[in-house]
Write a protein that holds these residues in place. Structure first.
Motif, PDB file in Angstrom:
ATOM      1  N   SER A   1      68.271  49.381   6.258  1.00 34.82           N
ATOM      2  CA  SER A   1      68.657  48.097   6.834  1.00 34.82           C
ATOM      3  C   SER A   1      67.446  47.424   7.482  1.00 34.82           C
ATOM      4  O   SER A   1      66.612  48.087   8.096  1.00 34.82           O
ATOM      5  N   ILE A   2      67.375  46.100   7.375  1.00 38.83           N
ATOM      6  CA  ILE A   2      66.298  45.357   8.031  1.00 38.83           C
ATOM      7  C   ILE A   2      66.660  45.032   9.481  1.00 38.83           C
ATOM      8  O   ILE A   2      65.821  44.558  10.247  1.00 38.83           O
ATOM      9  N   PHE A   3      67.901  45.298   9.863  1.00 38.24           N
ATOM     10  CA  PHE A   3      68.371  44.993  11.204  1.00 38.24           C
ATOM     11  C   PHE A   3      68.261  46.231  12.095  1.00 38.24           C
ATOM     12  O   PHE A   3      68.915  47.252  11.830  1.00 38.24           O
ATOM     13  N   THR A   4      67.440  46.142  13.136  1.00 37.38           N
ATOM     14  CA  THR A   4      67.183  47.307  13.983  1.00 37.38           C
ATOM     15  C   THR A   4      68.442  47.814  14.696  1.00 37.38           C
ATOM     16  O   THR A   4      68.487  48.969  15.094  1.00 37.38           O
ATOM     17  N   ARG A   5      69.431  46.960  14.869  1.00 36.48           N
ATOM     18  CA  ARG A   5      70.671  47.403  15.520  1.00 36.48           C
ATOM     19  C   ARG A   5      71.391  48.479  14.697  1.00 36.48           C
ATOM     20  O   ARG A   5      72.232  49.221  15.222  1.00 36.48           O
ATOM     21  N   ASN A   6      71.060  48.563  13.403  1.00 33.96           N
ATOM     22  CA  ASN A   6      71.685  49.563  12.534  1.00 33.96           C
ATOM     23  C   ASN A   6      70.885  50.856  12.458  1.00 33.96           C
ATOM     24  O   ASN A   6      71.322  51.824  11.842  1.00 33.96           O
ATOM     25  N   TRP A   7      69.711  50.867  13.071  1.00 34.30           N
ATOM     26  CA  TRP A   7      68.848  52.035  12.994  1.00 34.30           C
ATOM     27  C   TRP A   7      69.310  53.126  13.955  1.00 34.30           C
ATOM     28  O   TRP A   7      69.948  52.850  14.974  1.00 34.30           O
ATOM     29  N   VAL A   8      68.959  54.358  13.613  1.00 35.94           N
ATOM     30  CA  VAL A   8      69.180  55.492  14.516  1.00 35.94           C
ATOM     31  C   VAL A   8      67.814  56.025  14.913  1.00 35.94           C
ATOM     32  O   VAL A   8      66.976  56.304  14.044  1.00 35.94           O
TER      33      VAL A   8
END
Length: 228
Positions: free
Chosen positions: A183-190
């Motif tokens: 994902s390019i959206f950091t909110r989806n990163w772990v």
């Protein structure tokens, strides 16, 4: 007597000031020189993990189970983000709890019975080709994507330096190690932060992850293992 008493007071006050200044100087220098690296280990990455008795048995078990992985730890030019036993325990607990609660319930699994191909894809996310250390990351303010070992799955590394005792960047060095989950959206990163960085072995670089890290970066691994 009054004159002598005044001299004693002046001398005592002077000594207190000297002690205070010396103490502050030592404290500041200690923080300024703070370093949470473990230097150089005289042996391979595999030998380092083996030498940490009781800490990386699960990782070593998995490496020995999966084709070619122990060889990579022994001779490959790699950077390893090392997950300890507790990380694997957390992952297995969450996996088996979900299997127990499913309808119908699913049989419990272990590191010996999880599909080897699936396990390999997730373990390899913790291995980055080449020697990636904190100094090599300093130029990338927002971090940098690196293709993982064997599967070219993108992981993100970002250098972190905390401040200490008034010194900018004088605190402990760390790397934020992230699974972007495509994902390019950091909110989806772990994400997880290292506890020790830049351990140089004879064939690679090691960064240690905290015990609270859930191996596999959480739900994605659980869902893949428990897919019917």
């Amino acid at each position: 007597m009054s004159f002598i008493r005044k001299n004693y007071l002046l001398i005592a006050a002077g000594l207190l000031i000297v002690i205070a200044l010396t103490s502050c100087s030592k404290t500041d220098k200690t923080y300024y020189d703070y370093n949470n690296t473990a230097g150089t280990f005289k042996g391979t990455t595999y030998e380092y993990l083996t030498a940490q008795t009781g800490l990386y048995d699960s990782l070593l078990f998995v490496a020995n189970r999966l084709t070619g992985l122990s060889d990579a730890l022994k001779s490959g030019n790699i950077t390893l983000f090392a997950a300890n036993n507790r990380s694997f325990e957390l992952a297995l607990f969450n996996i088996n709890q979900a299997r127990k609660d499913s309808i119908p319930a699913m049989a419990q699994v272990s590191l010996a019975t999880i599909d080897s191909a699936l396990l390999d894809t997730f373990v390899c996310r913790y291995i980055i080709p080449g020697l990636q250390h904190t100094d090599s990351l300093k130029g990338f303010t927002d971090g940098k994507l690196y293709a993982s070992y064997r599967y070219d799955y993108n992981m993100q590394l970002q250098y972190v330096a905390t401040n200490a005792s008034g010194y900018l960047g004088g605190g402990p060095k760390a790397i934020t190690f992230s699974d972007p989950r495509n994902s390019i959206f950091t909110r989806n990163w772990v994400r997880v932060n290292t506890i020790t960085v830049d351990i140089k072995t004879s064939n690679g670089m090691l960064h240690l992850l905290p015990a609270g890290h859930d191996f596999g970066f959480g739900n994605d691994f659980i869902k893949r293992v428990n897919k019917r």
